[in-house]
Write an enzyme that holds these catalytic residues in place. Structure first.
Site, PDB file in Angstrom:
ATOM      1  N   HIS A 146      65.036 -61.808  23.919  1.00 11.54           N
ATOM      2  CA  HIS A 146      64.568 -62.795  24.894  1.00 11.54           C
ATOM      3  C   HIS A 146      64.800 -64.177  24.291  1.00 11.54           C
ATOM      4  CE1 HIS A 146      62.734 -64.891  27.993  1.00 11.54           C
ATOM      5  NE2 HIS A 146      61.616 -64.191  28.162  1.00 11.54           N
ATOM      6  N   HIS A 166      65.709 -59.643  34.645  1.00  9.40           N
ATOM      7  CA  HIS A 166      65.055 -60.374  33.555  1.00  9.40           C
ATOM      8  C   HIS A 166      64.764 -59.390  32.419  1.00  9.40           C
ATOM      9  CE1 HIS A 166      62.929 -63.754  31.867  1.00  9.40           C
ATOM     10  NE2 HIS A 166      61.802 -63.077  31.764  1.00  9.40           N
ATOM     11  N   CYS A 212      60.403 -69.302  30.582  1.00  4.19           N
ATOM     12  CA  CYS A 212      61.483 -68.311  30.495  1.00  4.19           C
ATOM     13  C   CYS A 212      62.461 -68.348  31.671  1.00  4.19           C
ATOM     14  CB  CYS A 212      60.883 -66.921  30.356  1.00  4.19           C
ATOM     15  SG  CYS A 212      59.687 -66.853  29.001  1.00  4.19           S
TER      16      CYS A 212
END
Lengths: 364, 400
Positions: B328, B294, B161
């Protein structure tokens, strides 16, 4: 760029540790590919596979810590610990060590193992553990955890282009001064899907690798992981230094005379008929050549293993005979052991339809 | 090492919130874009987990002539890259004269997820190798380098990620050590059934629209997209007479060395990454006026990240989690969020964090609840990843 190679850790079909590479180069040991029967649309084929022998990890890591660590990761962890041991290094600041790993195909067994859990147990039965292992950077992160390494940690993946960019990344970090050491490592693992694709695409009935028959398919899958611990230019290296990294488009030409400035060329050809013909576009006139992929098996990250072999040659001061033979007289092969003097350079050359890469390693 | 600063001269993005930077920013400043039940992914589950999906097949959206089959991830990357190149005033003829590198983060784009093929193989049906060929021809950085005729370094980053942020950080290093003249960097990823089921199996997907940093957050929603920036040296931008959008003033990255899927409980790796990025930028925390977190909406990520942000930065700095508009997007996330961060700096506006209602006392952080105006020179974007990797990018517009 002058990057000393401080230590090597290798896990492959040749066994574990840098001595397994030295022994194979000197002709004292060889891999014994395991034959797999692969069923394809064209029939059944025997496909020799260079399966890695990854033994001895429990010397470095308690078994309990390895409970959920898969086979590919074990190769990477073992290669990392072996490289550190080989370098005799005690790293005091774990934040000043970077990890740059690369893989051509990634953790294929975990990837399809995760598919298996979906197929066998339904969409609601997918395994979280195997999913986590199927992520490409799982190897590097497991190594960072087991080494307690808190520095930069990155994983690259671009098939044959992987290794040269791994080296470039390490070089950039060292030049920027953000790390003192970098553990670079590249590897791939065998999976039955790779065997199926290899048998269907490439090998058909090939039973041995002929990497210098450049337009001929002899791709026999290999697997393993090789790590090189690199230091700053002021650090004394056991295995010579990486002096230069060159990566060009496949269509570009290397500077005239560049290859000829080396005393030896190691071609990372590995029996892939897709990339093999690309090597023919490199001007190899006036230089002696070797190809060693038949020692460790076909992998997109073959360049990484050849860099390790070049480093071994720098340590021993010897260039070893090429196990691969060439047809005709286009290539001037190393047919016997010859000395490699201090200051002499080895070019590790890799080519693919995408790129052309050279890593120069110098004996110091 | 002292070297010339790296500047951003082009931005490109595509995600569920829009197919260009302008469209996306307009959408998120106005609080639009919600996740929906997946349309291209079919699953057999009792619960629906919504996603942020880009509409349409994407075929024909890009200008570059393509004579090969592209995956959706490659198309997303190409669309974002083309926009960034246009923005930076770089056409194909210029690209071919310069050493232009490309560094793209991905997760799906580098993985041989070929479920139908694999099912057939398991059933001994001896399937054709079409999916394998498609995989071999669609490594994101390689395929774009080939399509755009680029001659610099080519790297696909697979750092889960944080891949997109790490790709920008690595490309910044290329520019500063003269590996290339210009670099395209960012991330790209399409929605795929495999990670969709993977994240559900990890119990971190939400069955409702995600609510980053909210007390009642339930988890993340996956998304898809691509975000690409053009990087070059200041002198190169000046010589080309193009606008410097922002400097990439600092990049930091550090491993937790703690757990394969969970962040360090005290966020020590993130603290180090932010610290490194700030140190390299020469800026102090109180000079940062915008934080793009994030902020996945998972209980664990937001607790750890929120605490670190609260402790490292003074209260009152606007913190936004743009994943509340994009989902995401995995390997694309760092690229998209870098684009949003730079554009927000240019606009001097910070969007609201969608659906944030109630502060979590365990975190003590309130992200933006409405679009706010700021007066700041610098911003930071953070990324946390599986495997315990943490990365931070500092962007600086300078005092002028």
């Amino acid at each position: 760029m002058n990057i000393p190679i401080l230590g090597i850790g290798s896990v492959s079909a040749l066994g574990c540790g840098v001595d397994s590479l030295s022994a194979a180069l000197a002709g004292r040991a060889s891999a014994r590919p395991d034959s797999k029967v692969i069923t394809t649309a064209l029939g059944d084929f025997d496909l020799p596979v260079y399966e890695a022998v990854a033994e001895g990890l429990d010397r470095f890591v308690p078994k309990r810590a390895l409970r959920r660590v898969d086979r590919f990761t074990r190769m990477a962890v073992l290669a990392s610990f072996l490289a550190i041991k080989d370098a005799g290094l005690s790293v005091e600041d774990s934040q000043r060590v970077g990890i740059v790993f690369g893989t051509g195909f990634g953790p294929l067994c975990a990837c399809f193992g995760f598919h298996d859990t979906i197929i066998d147990d339904g969409d609601g039965g997918a395994s979280p553990t195997i999913f986590a292992q199927s992520v490409h950077n799982s190897l590097a992160s497991d190594v960072s955890i087991l080494l307690k390494n808190q520095g930069r940690c990155v994983t690259l993946t671009s098939f044959e282009s992987t290794t040269v960019e791994v080296v470039r990344t390490a070089a950039v970090w060292l030049e920027q001064g953000v790390v003192d050491y970098v553990m670079i490592g590249v590897g791939d693992e065998y999976s039955p899907i790779l065997g199926y694709a290899s048998a269907t695409l490439n090998t058909k009935s090939a039973t041995k690798m002929d990497p210098l028959q450049l337009d001929h398919c002899s791709y026999l899958p290999g697997e393993g992981f090789v790590c090189l611990l690199l230091g700053k230019d002021s650090t004394p290296g056991t295995y010579g230094v990486i002096e230069q990294v060159v990566a060009e488009r496949a269509s570009d030409r290397l500077d005239p005379g560049f290859i000829q400035s080396h005393s030896a060329v190691f071609l990372s050809a590995h029996g892939d008929s897709r990339s093999g013909p690309c090597f023919e576009k490199v001007d190899l006139s006036g230089v002696k050549v070797a190809a060693y992929a038949s020692l460790y098996g076909a992998m997109p990250v073959a360049l990484g293993f050849d860099m390790a072999l070049a480093a071994v040659s720098c340590r021993t001061g010897r260039i070893y005979p090429s196990p691969a033979k060439a047809s005709g007289d286009r290539l001037d092969l190393f047919t016997e052991e010859v000395p490699l003097e201090r200051g002499e350079r080895i070019a590790c050359v890799d080519c693919s339809p995408h790129h052309k890469a050279v890593v120069s390693v110098v004996r110091t | 090492m002292k070297s010339e600063k790296t500047v951003v001269t082009g931005l490109g993005a595509i995600c569920a919130a829009g197919v260009s930077v302008k469209e996306i920013m307009s959408s998120i400043y106005s609080g639009g874009c919600r996740p929906q039940a997946p349309r291209r992914i079919q699953v057999d589950l009792e619960t629906t987990y919504p996603v942020f999906e880009v509409e349409g097949s994407l075929e024909g959206v890009h200008e570059t002539q393509v004579d090969q089959e592209l995956t959706r991830t490659s198309r997303l990357a190409l669309i974002a890259a083309e926009e960034a190149l246009h923005h930076a005033g770089l056409d194909h003829s210029v690209l071919r004269e310069l050493r232009v590198g490309i560094c793209l983060g991905t997760t799906v784009g580098c993985t041989l997820n070929a479920e139908t093929f694999y099912r057939q193989w398991r059933a001994n049906e001896r399937p054709g190798l079409g999916p394998v060929h498609r995989y071999l021809q669609n490594n994101p950085a390689l395929v774009l380098a080939n399509l755009l005729g680029l001659s610099g370094p080519v790297a696909t980053i697979a750092n889960a990620c944080s891949s997109g942020s790490d790709a920008i950080g690595l490309a910044k290093g290329w520019v500063e050590t003269d590996q290339c003249d210009i670099a395209l960097a960012g991330g790209c990823d399409e929605l795929s059934r495999i990670p969709y089921l993977g994240f559900i199996s990890l119990l971190i997907s939400a069955s409702e629209p995600c609510r980053p940093f909210d007390k009642n957050r339930k988890g993340l929603n996956l998304g898809e997209g691509a975000g690409v920036v053009v990087l070059e040296r200041e002198s190169s931008a000046k010589a080309r007479q193009v606008m410097e959008l922002a400097r990439v003033a600092g990049y930091g990255s550090s491993a937790d060395a703690f757990h394969p899927t969970a962040p360090h409980p005290e966020g020590l790796g993130l603290v180090r990454a932010i610290g490194q990025a700030l140190e390299e930028s020469g800026l102090f925390p109180d000079q940062i006026g915008l934080i793009n977190a994030h902020g996945t909406g998972t209980p664990e990520n937001d607790r750890v990240e929120g605490r670190v942000v609260r402790e490292m930065f003074a209260g009152g700095i606007p913190v936004v989690a743009t994943k509340s508009y994009t989902g995401h997007t995995l390997g694309a996330a760092g690229g998209l969020e870098a684009v949003f961060t730079v554009q927000a700096l240019l606009d001097q506006r910070v969007p609201a964090t969608a659906r944030f209602v109630e502060s979590d006392p365990e975190i003590g952080l309130c992200p933006t609840q409405e679009t706010v105006t700021v007066d700041t020179r610098a911003a930071i974007s953070t990324s946390l990843a599986f495997g315990g990797n943490n990365s931070a990018l500092v962007f600086d517009r300078g005092l002028s």
